[in-house]
Write an enzyme that holds these catalytic residues in place. Structure first.
Site, mmCIF file in Angstrom:
data_model
loop_
_atom_site.group_PDB
_atom_site.id
_atom_site.type_symbol
_atom_site.label_atom_id
_atom_site.label_comp_id
_atom_site.label_asym_id
_atom_site.label_seq_id
_atom_site.Cartn_x
_atom_site.Cartn_y
_atom_site.Cartn_z
ATOM 1 N N GLY A 1 0.823 -1.198 0.000
ATOM 2 C CA GLY A 1 0.000 0.000 0.000
ATOM 3 C C GLY A 1 0.854 1.243 0.000
ATOM 4 O O GLY A 1 2.088 1.175 -0.025
ATOM 5 N N CYS A 2 0.227 2.400 0.066
ATOM 6 C CA CYS A 2 0.982 3.650 0.014
ATOM 7 C C CYS A 2 1.794 3.882 1.280
ATOM 8 O O CYS A 2 2.733 4.683 1.292
ATOM 9 C CB CYS A 2 0.043 4.835 -0.237
ATOM 10 S SG CYS A 2 -1.163 5.092 1.069
ATOM 11 N N THR A 3 1.459 3.190 2.374
ATOM 12 C CA THR A 3 2.214 3.349 3.614
ATOM 13 C C THR A 3 3.101 2.142 3.915
ATOM 14 O O THR A 3 3.699 2.055 4.974
ATOM 15 C CB THR A 3 1.260 3.554 4.814
ATOM 16 O OG1 THR A 3 0.424 2.408 4.953
ATOM 17 C CG2 THR A 3 0.411 4.783 4.619
#
Length: 384
Positions: free
Chosen positions: A357-359
């Site tokens: 994911g983006c994190t």
């Protein structure tokens, strides 16, 4: 006897006068600076010494140059300068030293200090040189403690701690939160990103979301270099306080690190940083902090970390359950544990897929299995 009393009175009045002039009362910190070896020449180092000396610090310049307000210790070369610096520290001639390289023992590493570009806020980077531990996760856990010591000695009573999103961040978070649960006083920062949490992203580095950014030493070293020279193309470190003091349990020699690329403003700030640590009694702070964290079970947590093995699902040949639509996400998985965590869920007959994911790394499951999957991953130690 009378002469000694008169000298003590004269010294006291001199300290008071210097305090009124500089705003810093009490004994003047004595800081040595090795000036030879800089990529910008000795003149750059001496300029830093002169700047810092105006702030109520007795600066001992080890090199060949002389200047008003600075005490010069003449040496022939860099090697002799280092020998003289170590001698002065050992004999108590100075309280601290600023230098461009130093062989810290394993278990000791330096807490850098920078000024971030987005908010011009100061941030401690734990850590930037040296090795807190040969084990990556143990090292990052210790780095957090070292960062807290440096920040408290510089006057931050309750510094906030964030963990950079690098390999080992989630395991470090888990260990630090265990210490917090067992009574160690630690305050976690919140990421500036919408999903929050104490695991920090690149935005948080630029904005100084935490007072202390915890990472491994190699990454921390790069962060200091980039933050200090992002406006100069990298050849001249123009802002910040350098790579900081070497800190470790039982270690009581105050040596500050700067780079050969450090400009006079950074070296001057490193001397000021050293003076703050002297005035803040950093070694007393360290003793108190290590006593508190050991009382909370640091050694037991580190011992369990070393002894721990991957959950059983990691080594078994687990059959993949029937595929299903996976729209729910579970973040907070260590990237090195990602595939093992998927297999642990498969073993419970929960279909799961790994993703990014983006994190950071994520596990994807169906909405119907989300709660159960989170529960199983917590039990297995993959998420907090």
């Amino acid at each position: 006897m009378a002469n000694n009393i008169e000298r003590m009175i004269a010294d006291t009045f001199m300290e008071m006068a210097q305090g009124l002039e500089t705003g810093s009362f009490g004994k003047r910190p004595k800081v040595a600076l090795t000036g030879m070896g800089s990529e910008h020449g000795e003149e750059n180092s001496m300029a830093a010494a002169v700047m810092a000396a105006k702030d109520g610090i007795d600066v001992y310049y080890i090199g060949t140059l002389e200047a008003e307000g600075v005490t010069t210790v003449k040496v022939a070369d860099d090697e002799e300068g280092h020998d003289r610096m170590e001698e002065m520290l050992k004999n108590g001639e100075v309280d601290a030293a600023v230098t461009m390289h130093f062989p810290f023992p394993i278990g000791v590493s330096t807490v850098g200090r920078c000024v971030t570009p987005a908010t011009a806020k100061e941030m401690f980077i734990a850590n930037t040189t040296g090795t807190s531990s040969t084990d990556r996760i143990e090292g990052m856990i210790k780095n957090a403690i070292y960062g807290i010591i440096a920040a408290k000695a510089c006057g931050k009573k309750d510094p906030t701690v964030g963990i950079l999103n690098v390999d080992g961040a989630r395991q470090t978070e888990k260990a630090l939160k265990q210490l917090q649960e067992k009574g160690y006083d630690i305050t976690f920062a919140e990421s500036g990103r919408a999903d929050g949490g104490c695991v920090m992203r690149g935005n948080d580095v630029l904005q100084a979301s935490p007072d202390i950014m915890v990472t491994d030493s190699l990454t921390g070293n790069i962060l200091v270099k980039m933050l200090s020279s992002f406006n100069t193309g990298g050849s001249f470190e123009a802002t910040g306080f350098g790579y900081g003091p070497g800190i470790g349990e039982g270690y009581e020699q105050l040596v500050m690190i700067v780079s050969r690329a450090s400009g006079a403003p950074v070296i001057a700030n490193a001397i000021r940083y050293a003076a703050q640590l002297v005035r803040g009694k950093v070694f007393e702070v360290a003793k108190d902090e290590f006593a508190a964290v050991n009382k909370a079970g640091l050694k037991e947590i580190l011992g369990a970390l070393k002894a721990s093995q991957k959950p059983a699902g990691a080594e078994e040949d687990v059959k993949e359950p029937p595929k299903e639509i996976v729209t729910a996400q579970i973040p907070g998985i260590e990237v090195m544990d990602l595939e093992d965590a998927v297999k642990a869920l498969w073993k419970m007959n929960i279909y799961a897929e790994s993703g990014m994911g983006c994190t950071g790394p994520i596990i994807r499951v169906s909405e119907a299995n989300l709660a159960k999957a989170e529960e199983e991953l917590k039990k297995a130690g993959y998420v907090n």
